[in-house]
Design a protein around this motif. Structure first.
Motif, mmCIF file in Angstrom:
data_model
loop_
_atom_site.group_PDB
_atom_site.id
_atom_site.type_symbol
_atom_site.label_atom_id
_atom_site.label_comp_id
_atom_site.label_asym_id
_atom_site.label_seq_id
_atom_site.Cartn_x
_atom_site.Cartn_y
_atom_site.Cartn_z
ATOM 1 N N MET A 1 29.943 50.571 51.649
ATOM 2 C CA MET A 1 28.480 50.562 51.772
ATOM 3 C C MET A 1 28.064 51.230 53.078
ATOM 4 N N ARG A 2 28.804 50.932 54.157
ATOM 5 C CA ARG A 2 28.448 51.520 55.448
ATOM 6 C C ARG A 2 28.782 53.008 55.495
ATOM 7 N N ASP A 3 30.014 53.352 55.096
ATOM 8 C CA ASP A 3 30.461 54.741 55.243
ATOM 9 C C ASP A 3 29.641 55.691 54.379
ATOM 10 N N LYS A 4 29.232 55.232 53.221
ATOM 11 C CA LYS A 4 28.608 56.161 52.270
ATOM 12 C C LYS A 4 27.175 55.798 51.932
ATOM 13 N N GLY A 5 26.625 54.774 52.586
ATOM 14 C CA GLY A 5 25.234 54.398 52.320
ATOM 15 C C GLY A 5 25.004 53.938 50.890
ATOM 16 N N ARG A 6 26.053 53.443 50.253
ATOM 17 C CA ARG A 6 25.940 53.068 48.838
ATOM 18 C C ARG A 6 25.467 51.627 48.666
ATOM 19 N N ASP A 7 25.030 51.307 47.458
ATOM 20 C CA ASP A 7 24.580 49.954 47.143
ATOM 21 C C ASP A 7 25.742 49.051 46.751
ATOM 22 N N PHE A 8 25.503 47.765 46.920
ATOM 23 C CA PHE A 8 26.529 46.773 46.606
ATOM 24 C C PHE A 8 27.065 46.914 45.183
ATOM 25 N N ALA A 9 26.158 46.954 44.214
ATOM 26 C CA ALA A 9 26.573 46.928 42.794
ATOM 27 C C ALA A 9 27.425 48.146 42.449
ATOM 28 N N ASP A 10 27.042 49.270 43.017
ATOM 29 C CA ASP A 10 27.719 50.527 42.830
ATOM 30 C C ASP A 10 29.168 50.460 43.357
ATOM 31 N N VAL A 11 29.314 49.955 44.574
ATOM 32 C CA VAL A 11 30.649 49.873 45.173
ATOM 33 C C VAL A 11 31.503 48.827 44.459
ATOM 34 N N LEU A 12 30.868 47.730 44.073
ATOM 35 C CA LEU A 12 31.626 46.693 43.356
ATOM 36 C C LEU A 12 32.245 47.278 42.081
ATOM 37 N N ALA A 13 31.457 48.056 41.359
ATOM 38 C CA ALA A 13 31.973 48.653 40.122
ATOM 39 C C ALA A 13 33.181 49.546 40.430
ATOM 40 N N GLU A 14 33.103 50.293 41.544
ATOM 41 C CA GLU A 14 34.239 51.139 41.917
ATOM 42 C C GLU A 14 35.450 50.286 42.283
ATOM 43 N N ALA A 15 35.203 49.219 43.035
ATOM 44 C CA ALA A 15 36.307 48.339 43.438
ATOM 45 C C ALA A 15 36.989 47.738 42.214
ATOM 46 N N GLN A 16 36.187 47.437 41.206
ATOM 47 C CA GLN A 16 36.789 46.895 39.977
ATOM 48 C C GLN A 16 37.624 47.962 39.288
ATOM 49 N N ALA A 17 37.128 49.192 39.282
ATOM 50 C CA ALA A 17 37.869 50.280 38.654
ATOM 51 C C ALA A 17 39.187 50.539 39.390
ATOM 52 N N LEU A 18 39.158 50.390 40.735
ATOM 53 C CA LEU A 18 40.358 50.631 41.542
ATOM 54 C C LEU A 18 41.340 49.463 41.501
ATOM 55 N N GLY A 19 40.905 48.335 40.926
ATOM 56 C CA GLY A 19 41.768 47.159 40.904
ATOM 57 C C GLY A 19 41.682 46.323 42.169
ATOM 58 N N TYR A 20 40.752 46.647 43.078
ATOM 59 C CA TYR A 20 40.568 45.830 44.284
ATOM 60 C C TYR A 20 39.743 44.585 43.985
ATOM 61 N N ALA A 21 38.949 44.638 42.903
ATOM 62 C CA ALA A 21 38.131 43.479 42.560
ATOM 63 C C ALA A 21 38.427 43.058 41.126
ATOM 64 N N GLU A 22 38.356 41.766 40.888
ATOM 65 C CA GLU A 22 38.602 41.216 39.561
ATOM 66 C C GLU A 22 37.419 41.528 38.648
#
Lengths: 438, 438
Positions: free
Chosen positions: B170-191
Motif C-alpha cells: 500500500m505504501r510503496d505503490k499507493g494501492r488500496d487495501f482490497a486490491d493488495v489483499l487480492a494480490e496477496a491471496q493470489a501469491l499465497g501470502y494470504a489465506e
C-alpha cells in the motif's frame, strides 16, 4: 533455597554494571532463575569503594582475584577483567576448582578458547561467554541454539560500536576520519589508544568466535583477516552514497566451496539493506541460514548495562542448571510457574497512546478552532496539524492531526463531541501512534 | 548412540519443511545435538505420499495422530496440525504418555497454554514452542534466556507477515487495501479467508505469548485488544508518509504503571526507526529492556523452512537435554567437541568479493579504455563506472568503478598493472563490496 554465590573479578565498567543489574533486578531475576543470586566475593586491583557500595551489596571485596577463584563459597566465577593475562590463569584456575565461569572477554576466548573449553569439558563445568560478542545482543545463544537446525551460509556483523559511530558520523556530516575519531574519544566511545577498535582487532576477536559457532571449526584468531577503517576517506563515503551504498566495518564469516572465510574490513553494502541502517554505536549481526533465510539481531554492543545484561543472562543460565529440574530448566513462560504475577491486563480505555486523526470538515473559518477547543478541553494537546486543499467543487477538506499521548477514554469522549459538530462530516479516522523511543 | 525418535503430527507446509530440514541437515544437526534424529512415525489426514517420500525418510506414515502420540517408540511429539482441536487433546495425551512436545501452534498456546504447561510440569516433560511466534526468529529463546537479566519495559512486533506485506505494498505503490489483499491471496501470502491475518487475531495469539514471557503473567488471550488493518485507507498511508511516519500493524506489550498493555493495532511509527524499515512478509520484534536497551530480532515469520528452523531448534534443545552431560548441554562452540571440523580458513588471496575502486587518472582519451582493458584481461568485469569532473586547474580526475566478484589475488594483479600506467597517479583506493543478498 540458599542463593547461588557469585565471585566477581573486576569492578570496572562492566563489573559495576553487573553489580547494578543483579541488585536492581534481583527479585525479577530470581523469579526467572528459580533462586537468588548473591555477589559473595569480588576483587579489583583498584576501585572506588563508595561508588561500588552505591551500586549494590557485595559480600566481600578485596584486591586478590585468585582469592575469589579459590573461595570455596563461590559457585560461579564471573571474569570481567579483560585482556589475556591474568584472565587466562584465573579462568583455568576457576575451572580446576570445579567452578562454572562466565566471561565477557572476547580476546581471551578468541585466543585461548580452545584450551579453556577443553579444560572445562574435562572438569565438567561450563564457560559461558555471551557478553564476549555484540554486548547485550544474545547472538551466541541464537547461533548455538536458536539456529541449530540450519546449515549456516554466512554471517555479516557490525560488531564494533566505535567503528560504526565513526563511519556513521563521516557519512551524516561529511567529516574526516581523524576529526570524528577525536570526537569519539572525547565522548568516551573510543579509547585513548583506539587501535583495537579502528584497526578491527576487537571485531576480529568477535568474528573468530562467531565463525567457530557457525561452522563448527576450532577458534583460529591468527587466520582471521583484519583491515581497519583508518584509511577510509570522506570522499569515498560520499561516492559510495551516490552509488546507493553505505560503508560499514563488517566482520564476515562465510562458507565458500574450498574453505571458510573469516575477514574484517570496510565494506560497501546496498543502502536498502536493514543492516546498512544500523547507525551510531549500535551493533547488528546478520545471519544467513539455509532454512531460516536471513535473520538479524540488533542492539547495543557495548556499555556497562548492555554488557551486564549478557553477563547476567549467562549467570541465570548456570543458576537454572544448578537449581531446577533439568527437564524444565527454562520455565515455559520464562518465569518459574510459582512466580507468575497477577498484574492486570489493562482495558483499552485505560491505555495511553498518541494519535493520528483525519477528520473531514467544512472548509470555513472557525471550524479548526472549534475542533482544537474540544481537544484542549479533554486535555489532548496537538503536536501537528495539516489542512489539505479541498478537491474541486468539494466544500469539505481533510484535516490531519497528530496528538500527544492521551488515555483512550479521553480520546473517545473528544471524538464523540467533535463528530457531533455540524461542520464535521462522517467518522474520524484514528490510528494510534508510538515513537518506540528507548 | 541410538537416534532420538520423533513423532510428527501433520505433513502440511510446516510438516513437510520439518522433514526437509531434518533430512537435508541431518549430519550437521547431529554434530550439534550429539545424537541423530529420526522421524519414526508421522500422521496426517491427507498427504501426497510421493511428495513426502521425496522430502526425506519417515519410519512409518499413517492417518491416526493418536497412534503416533501413543507409539512407545516415539520420544518427542512434534505437533504441526494447528488449530485448537484435536491439537489440544493430542498434546495433552502426549504429555500424559511422558513424551516431550514441540509445537508451532500459536492459537493452542495462547488459549490453552496455561493448562498444557501445568500438565507438562506435573509430568516432568517439556513443551517447546519457539515456532509459535515469528517463525524462524528465535525470539522466545531471546526473551526467556537471552534477556533474563532485564526488567522488560515493552515489546513491539511486526508478527504477521501477511499484514506487513499488504501495508508495504500500500505504501510503496499507493494501492488500496482490497486490491493488495487480492494480490496477496493470489501469491499465497494470504489465506482464502484472511480474517486471522488482517484482523489481527493471529498477531494477538503471538502477542499474548510474548506478553507472558516478558512480564511473567499467565496467558490471557481474551484480554488482548485486537484491531485489524482492513480499515486502513491509501490516503492515510500517504499522509502518514508526508509527516515522516509509516503505518505498521504492531503487537505491543507494555508495562504501564497500573498494569500490562496487550494490544494489536495499526500504528504510526517514525520512519527512521529500524523496525519501520522491515518490509514485505518479514517479521521483527523490538524489545526494550532496562539493562540492554532496545534490541531487535528480524527474520522470516512464516513459510515452510523458516518455521521448520524453529521447530527443529526446539527438537535439538530436547535432544541435548535427553543426551548430553547437563553441564554442557549446549556445547561451547555449538557443535559437540568431538565434532569440530578441520575445514581450512582461507587466505585472503583466495577470497572472492566485489570491489569499489577509486583511481586518480589523467583526464585524457584512451585512459579509461586502458584501465578497463587490464581489468578485462584479469577476468574482472565492471558493474558501474563514474568519472568525476576535474577540480579547477587539475589534470587528473577521480575514476570510480564497481566490479563484479573476483578473487582477491586477481584484483591484486590487475591493480599492480593499473598503478604502473603512466596515466594513473598514486595508489588505488579499494573497498570490498557485498550485496548481503539472501
Amino acid at each position: 533455597m540458599e542463593p547461588v554465590n557469585i565471585g566477581l573479578l573486576g569492578l570496572g565498567t562492566v563489573g559495576g554494571g553487573t553489580v547494578t543489574v543483579l541488585t536492581r533486578n534481583a527479585a525479577e531475576i530470581a523469579r526467572r532463575a528459580g533462586r537468588g543470586i548473591r555477589i559473595a566475593h569480588a576483587a579489583a586491583r583498584s576501585y572506588d569503594a563508595d561508588t561500588i557500595a552505591g551500586l549494590g551489596e557485595i559480600g566481600r571485596i578485596g584486591d586478590d582475584a585468585f582469592a575469589v577463584v579459590d573461595d570455596p563459597d563461590v559457585d560461579i566465577v564471573v571474569e570481567l577483567i579483560g585482556g589475556y593475562s591474568p584472565a587466562r590463569e584465573l579462568v583455568l584456575q576457576a575451572i580446576a576448582n570445579g567452578k562454572h565461569v562466565v566471561t565477557a572477554n572476547k580476546a581471551l576466548i578468541a585466543l585461548h578458547g580452545n584450551e579453556i573449553f577443553a579444560a572445562a569439558q574435562a572438569r565438567g563445568v561450563t564457560v559461558a561467554f555471551e557478553a564476549a560478542v555484540a554486548g547485550g545482543i544474545p547472538i551466541i545463544k541464537a547461533l548455538r541454539e536458536g539456529l541449530a537446525a540450519n546449515h549456516i551460509d554466512w554471517i555479516a556483523g557490525i560488531i564494533n560500536g566505535t567503528g560504526n559511530f565513526i563511519l556513521t558520523e563521516m557519512r551524516d556530516k561529511g567529516r574526516d576520519f581523524a576529526d570524528v575519531l577525536a570526537e569519539a574519544q572525547a565522548l568516551g566511545y573510543a579509547e585513548a589508544d583506539p587501535t583495537f577498535d579502528v584497526e578491527g582487532i576487537d571485531a576480529a576477536h568477535k568474528l573468530t568466535i562467531l565463525g567457530s559457532l557457525a561452522f563448527g571449526i576450532p577458534l583460529q584468531f591468527d587466520k582471521t583477516f583484519t583491515e581497519g577503517i583508518s584509511g577510509i576517506e570522506a570522499q569515498d563515503v560520499a561516492y559510495a552514497g551516490e552509488l546507493g551504498y553505505r560503508i560499514k566495518h563488517l566482520g564476515i564469516a562465510r562458507r565458500a566451496a574450498n574453505g571458510i572465510e573469516l575477514r574484517v574490513h570496510p565494506t560497501l553494502i546496498p543502502h536498502r539493506r536493514l543492516i546498512a541502517n544500523v547507525d551510531g554505536v549500535m551493533n547488528a549481526v546478520l545471519v544467513k541460514g539455509d532454512a531460516v533465510g536471513p535473520t538479524l539481531y540488533y542492539g547495543a554492543g557495548a556499555g556497562a548495562l548492555p554488557t551486564a545484561s549478557a553477563v547476567v543472562a549467562d549467570v541465570v543460565d548456570v543458576v537454572r542448571l544448578l537449581t531446577t529440574d533439568p527437564t524444565n530448566r527454562v520455565p515455559h513462560l520464562a518465569f518459574q510457574p510459582t512466580e507468575l504475577a497477577d498484574t492486570p491486563v489493562l482495558a483499552m480505555d485505560d491505555v495511553e497512546t498518541a494519535y493520528y486523526l483525519r477528520l473531514t470538515a467544512l472548509d470555513r473559518p472557525g471550524v479548526m478552532a472549534g475542533i482544537a477547543g474540544i481537544l484542549g478541553e479533554e486535555g489532548i494537546s496537538i503536536e501537528a496539524i495539516q489542512q489539505k486543499e479541498p478537491a474541486p467543487g468539494e466544500t469539505h477538506v481533510p484535516l490531519i492531526m497528530l496528538t500527544h499521548r492521551v488515555r483512550e477514554s479521553g480520546m473517545n469522549r473528544a471524538l464523540a463531541r467533535i463528530e457531533a459538530l455540524d461542520a464535521v462530516q462522517g467518522e474520524t479516522v484514528r490510528i494510534r501512534m508510538e515513537t518506540l523511543a528507548g
